[in-house]
Design an enzyme around this catalytic site. Structure first.
Site, PDB file in Angstrom:
ATOM      1  N   GLY A  94       0.708  -1.159   0.073  1.00 16.72           N
ATOM      2  CA  GLY A  94       0.057  -0.098  -0.186  1.00 16.72           C
ATOM      3  C   GLY A  94       0.869   1.340  -0.037  1.00 16.72           C
ATOM      4  N   ASN A  95       0.139   2.196   0.398  1.00 16.33           N
ATOM      5  CA  ASN A  95       1.161   3.619   0.444  1.00 16.33           C
ATOM      6  C   ASN A  95       0.434   4.401   1.391  1.00 16.33           C
ATOM      7  OD1 ASN A  95      -0.887   5.320  -0.862  1.00 16.33           O
ATOM      8  ND2 ASN A  95      -0.743   4.063  -2.540  1.00 16.33           N
ATOM      9  N   HIS A  96       1.322   5.494   1.877  1.00 13.29           N
ATOM     10  CA  HIS A  96       0.616   6.451   3.001  1.00 13.29           C
ATOM     11  C   HIS A  96      -0.270   7.430   2.798  1.00 13.29           C
ATOM     12  CE1 HIS A  96       4.179   5.268   5.197  1.00 13.29           C
ATOM     13  NE2 HIS A  96       4.932   5.411   4.256  1.00 13.29           N
TER      14      HIS A  96
ATOM     15  N   ALA B  69      -4.165   7.641  -4.524  1.00 12.08           N
ATOM     16  CA  ALA B  69      -2.925   7.241  -4.985  1.00 12.08           C
ATOM     17  C   ALA B  69      -2.979   5.663  -5.143  1.00 12.08           C
ATOM     18  CB  ALA B  69      -2.052   7.387  -3.544  1.00 12.08           C
TER      19      ALA B  69
END
Ligand code: C5P
Length: 408
Positions: free
Chosen positions: A215-217, A282
């Protein structure tokens, strides 16, 4: 020279050492030809005498519901209706908390609840109070109610400590107010009435096995703020959101997804009925090729594993290619170098009409922050650059730009 000619400004002063600045603020407002009426809380009068504020504003300063001994009262509803804008400056942690929670135990907070005009808060307090989760929660709530927060500035504080907590300077506030009235930012209201708008937001999670993901932030804050601002402009908003801790804003149709493939599927479904699409998600560029059906176990003697990744569809680019006349698409770019060239290229590649460029190099901008500093680049080559602002303010700027571009 700023002009607020004929604008009716209701200034709420609450109890903070920064209350001394309200004298300067009133002088500047009056100099800019605004009509000013002042309400103070009981504790504000410990910091600044009402006589000073009454003299400068040329109007009596009000602080309680009643006055005299003949049962006369200050009509909070009338004052709320009188104002073109209510500015609470300084806004103490206590007054912010009352406004965020509907507590109207004094004249200032009762007027806040009755006011139909835009309300702005310029907080001032000690840095730890300002950073406290309860204060951050209250500020977020007030923004969600449509109020504007002029974030406290960094610098020396009355406590002797240094950090974020200083009220924005009166000059800055008057400047912002005049810009607000000049651009009539409220003209966003109704500017997208009847338009169908889709927004993608948040991160995507790409399963490695049933319990792990790539995943990402991204927190989704920017996309959710855009969905709220679009809704306030009268659009029918569909928010296609990856996993976030945020609630779907009231009035918005929410579609919660987990992976890029799910976001892709839902976006394709919604896009044909869409006038405007804002791609703020994102989206993970890659996903594990063969996610395992069972949790990957540590095996004795196995020191490394590899996860083969395949490319995800680029939702913005794919929908950009499907775009028909009359549809308008907005993308985001987060660049670390050659920002404008790269963003410009992305605009072309994804056939976007507008791109919002975030800078990762900017303090307070990007993932997880409540603020953002952006530039807009349009298809016609036009560019706009902005100061660091709250994500809600950035969202309003994005919506104003969409309205302008889609009404030409
Ligand atoms: O190419 P890059 O990921 O930097 O582009 C960012 C823009 O493209 C954002 O607007 C993002 O929402 C969108 N995007 C997308 N699908 C992807 C990757 C990015 O819609 N798979």
């Amino acid at each position: 020279m700023t002009s607020l000619k004929g604008k009716k400004v209701l200034l709420g002063v609450s109890g903070s050492i920064a209350a001394y600045k309200s004298a300067f603020l009133i002088r500047l407002l009056v100099k800019s030809e605004a009509e000013v009426r002042v309400i103070i809380t009981a504790s504000a009068s410990d910091f600044i005498p009402p006589l000073t504020l009454a003299t400068l504003s040329k109007n009596p300063v009000l602080s309680s519901f009643t006055y005299g001994d003949k049962g006369e009262w200050n009509n909070h509803v009338e004052l709320g209706l009188w104002a073109d804008l209510m500015l609470v400056a300084p806004a103490s942690a206590h007054t912010l908390s009352k406004c965020a929670n509907g507590i109207c135990s004094d004249l200032l907070t009762a007027i806040y609840l009755s006011a139909r005009c835009p309300v702005w808060f310029a907080p001032a307090m000690d840095l730890d109070m300002y950073a406290h989760p309860s204060t951050r929660d209250n500020l977020r709530k007030l923004e969600e109610y449509g109020n504007r927060i002029v974030e406290a500035r960094e610098g020396e504080l009355a406590s002797g400590l240094s950090g974020q907590g200083r009220m924005a300077e009166p000059e800055e506030l008057v400047e912002e107010l005049s810009r607000f009235f000049e651009n009539d930012l409220d003209s966003n209201v109704g500017g997208l009435a009847g338009k169908n708008v889709m927004v993608t937001a948040g991160p995507t999670y790409e399963a490695i096995d049933p319990v792990r993901f790539v995943g990402n932030h991204s927190t989704g804050k920017m996309g959710y703020a855009i969905a709220r601002a679009l809704c306030a402009a009268g659009a029918n908003v569909t928010l296609i959101s990856g996993p976030t801790a945020l609630d779907i804003p009231p009035g918005v149709r929410g579609i919660k997804v987990t992976s890029a493939m799910e976001m892709h599927r839902e976006s394709l479904n919604v896009f044909s009925e869409t006038d405007i699409a804002v791609f703020s998600a994102a989206v993970s560029d890659f996903r594990p090729k063969n996610p395992k059906g069972q949790k990957i176990k540590k095996e004795p003697g196995v020191e490394d594993i590899s996860v083969e990744m395949v490319k995800n569809p680029d939702i913005a680019a794919e929908l950009g290619a499907l775009k028909k006349a009359g549809q308008f698409t907005v993308g985001f770019a987060l660049e670390t170098h050659d920002e404008e060239q790269n963003a410009g290229r992305k605009l072309e590649n994804k056939n976007l009409d507008m791109i919002v460029l975030n800078s990762l190099n900017e303090k307070g901008a990007g993932f997880g922050h409540d603020t953002n500093r952006v530039k807009f680049i349009f298809r016609n080559g036009e560019r706009m650059a902005f100061e660091l602002k709250s994500k809600d303010e950035v969202a309003r700027d994005i919506v104003s730009a969409i309205i302008r571009q889609t009404h030409v």
